[in-house]
Motif scaffolding. Structure first.
Motif, mmCIF file in Angstrom:
data_model
loop_
_atom_site.group_PDB
_atom_site.id
_atom_site.type_symbol
_atom_site.label_atom_id
_atom_site.label_comp_id
_atom_site.label_asym_id
_atom_site.label_seq_id
_atom_site.Cartn_x
_atom_site.Cartn_y
_atom_site.Cartn_z
ATOM 1 N N THR A 38 -86.744 47.821 -4.502
ATOM 2 C CA THR A 38 -87.319 48.901 -3.690
ATOM 3 C C THR A 38 -88.682 49.337 -4.219
ATOM 4 O O THR A 38 -89.568 49.701 -3.438
ATOM 5 C CB THR A 38 -86.367 50.123 -3.694
ATOM 6 N N GLY A 133 -78.250 52.657 -5.137
ATOM 7 C CA GLY A 133 -77.388 51.481 -5.018
ATOM 8 C C GLY A 133 -76.619 51.516 -3.705
ATOM 9 O O GLY A 133 -76.511 52.570 -3.064
ATOM 10 N N ARG A 166 -78.270 38.807 -7.916
ATOM 11 C CA ARG A 166 -79.321 37.971 -7.312
ATOM 12 C C ARG A 166 -80.476 37.718 -8.284
ATOM 13 O O ARG A 166 -81.242 36.777 -8.107
ATOM 14 C CB ARG A 166 -79.846 38.613 -6.015
ATOM 15 N N LYS A 201 -79.291 48.977 2.943
ATOM 16 C CA LYS A 201 -79.137 50.382 2.540
ATOM 17 C C LYS A 201 -78.739 51.277 3.726
ATOM 18 O O LYS A 201 -78.583 52.485 3.567
ATOM 19 C CB LYS A 201 -80.435 50.915 1.898
HETATM 20 C C1 F6R Z 1 -83.167 50.981 -11.221
HETATM 21 C C2 F6R Z 1 -82.176 51.956 -10.796
HETATM 22 C C3 F6R Z 1 -81.216 51.646 -9.694
HETATM 23 C C4 F6R Z 1 -81.900 51.037 -8.463
HETATM 24 C C5 F6R Z 1 -80.868 50.714 -7.400
HETATM 25 C C6 F6R Z 1 -81.486 50.037 -6.194
HETATM 26 O O1 F6R Z 1 -83.938 51.478 -12.284
HETATM 27 O O2 F6R Z 1 -82.108 52.991 -11.365
HETATM 28 O O3 F6R Z 1 -80.558 52.832 -9.311
HETATM 29 O O4 F6R Z 1 -82.849 51.925 -7.963
HETATM 30 O O5 F6R Z 1 -79.869 49.892 -7.930
HETATM 31 O O6 F6R Z 1 -81.966 48.785 -6.566
HETATM 32 P P1 F6R Z 1 -82.847 47.919 -5.547
HETATM 33 O O7 F6R Z 1 -84.131 48.642 -5.382
HETATM 34 O O8 F6R Z 1 -83.035 46.595 -6.267
HETATM 35 O O9 F6R Z 1 -82.063 47.818 -4.294
#
Ligand code: F6R
Length: 249
Positions: A38, A133, A166, A201
Motif C-alpha cells: 500500500t 491487513g 507473496r 481490501k
Molecule cells: C506494515 C504494517 C501492516 C501493513 C498491512 C497491509 O508495516 O504495519 O499492517 O500495513 O499488512 O499490507 P499491504 O500494504 O502489503 O497490503
C-alpha cells in the motif's frame, strides 16, 4: 468517514503534498511509518516531489511500526531493507533518526519496552501512517490485541502469513513472529493517516465500517481517535454504502 480517491496514484499525490507541507512547517516532525504494498506508490511519489522541491528531511525522526523476528536488517524481506529501498536511501535522511524495531534483538522484552519509551522521549508521533491487513490488523496487532498494548512480540496469524507469503519464495520462509508498536502507541499519535487500496481490501473496509470499536477488529480503534483520515481507493470502497464515502475527484 472514508475519503475515496480514484486509485493509489491519486492517493500518493494527495498525501505526498500533505507530508511535504507538514515537513516544511515542522522540519523536526516525528513520523510513524509503515511498510507493505500500500505504501509503495506514496513513498515513490514523495521521493520524486521531495527531490524536486529540494526538501530538507535531515531533521525528521521516524519510527516504523513493525519488523519480522528473525530477519536481519540486510534480509531483502525485512522492513529495514524495505524502508531503505523505498524511502531512506533516496533522500537525505539522518540514519540515526530512523528507528525500526530490531528483528534480532538480544533481549526482546527490553527492546520492546525501550522502543515505546523512545517514542515518548521524542514527544510522541506527529503523523502516523497505517495500512491494514485483510483481517483488520494495524501494525502487526492482530485481532484480539489489547487496545492498551505497547510495543510487543506477536504471533502472526495464518491470514497474515498467507497474505505476506507473496513476498517470500515459500511459506516456510514466512516468519511466524514479529515485533509491533502497540495499539496504545498508535492511538497516541497526534494525527493518523490510514490507507487501504485494492480489491483485496474491500471486504475488510466493509467489516471496519460495520464494526463497533472492538479489539477483534483492531482498525476499529481508530474510530475513537480524534484526528484520523481514512483514505481509500475506489476498489477498496467497492462494498461500502455511498453514504460512508466522500469521493475526491
Ligand atoms: C506494515 C504494517 C501492516 C501493513 C498491512 C497491509 O508495516 O504495519 O499492517 O500495513 O499488512 O499490507 P499491504 O500494504 O502489503 O497490503
Amino acid at each position: 468517514m472514508f475519503l475515496v480517491f480514484n486509485d493509489p496514484q491519486a492517493i500518493a499525490q494527495y498525501l505526498s503534498e500533505r507530508f511535504i507541507n507538514l515537513i516544511k512547517t515542522k522540519p523536526q516532525s516525528v513520523l510513524g511509518l509503515a511498510t507493505g504494498s500500500t505504501m509503495e506508490p506514496l513513498y515513490h511519489q514523495f521521493c520524486v516531489d521531495a527531490k524536486q522541491q529540494a526538501l530538507d528531511v535531515s531533521q525528521i525522526t521516524s519510527f516504523n511500526l513493525d519488523e519480522y523476528i528473525g530477519l536481519s536488517h540486510e534480509h531483502p524481506q525485512s522492513y529495514h531493507y524495505y524502508m531503505n529501498q523505498h524511502l531512506f536511501k533516496h533522500l537525505g535522511f539522518d540514519a540515526h533518526k530512523n528507528f525500526l524495531p530490531n528483528g534480532v534483538p538480544e533481549n526482546v522484552d527490553a527492546h520492546c519496552q525501550e522502543y515505546s519509551q523512545k517514542i515518548a522521549d521524542h514527544g510522541g508521533i506527529d503523523l502516523q501512517l497505517l495500512g491494514v491487513g485483510t483481517n483488520g490488523h494495524i501494525g502487526f496487532n492482530e485481532p484480539g490485541t489489547s487496545f492498551d498494548s505497547r510495543t510487543h512480540v506477536v504471533e502472526l496469524s495464518e491470514t497474515t502469513r498467507i497474505d505476506n507469503g507473496r513476498f517470500f519464495d515459500s511459506m516456510d520462509e514466512v516468519p511466524t513472529q514479529a515485533i509491533t508498536m502497540g495499539m496504545r502507541d498508535i492511538m497516541e499519535a497526534k494525527q493518523i493517516v490510514f490507507i487501504a487500496t485494492g480489491d483485496n481490501k474491500a471486504q475488510v473496509m466493509l467489516d471496519l465500517y460495520e464494526s463497533e470499536v472492538d479489539e477483534q477488529m483492531p482498525a476499529s480503534m481508530l474510530k475513537d481517535h480524534p484526528n484520523t483520515l481514512f483514505i481509500i481507493d475506489k476498489k477498496a470502497a467497492a462494498l461500502l454504502p455511498a453514504a460512508a464515502c466522500e469521493f475526491v475527484e
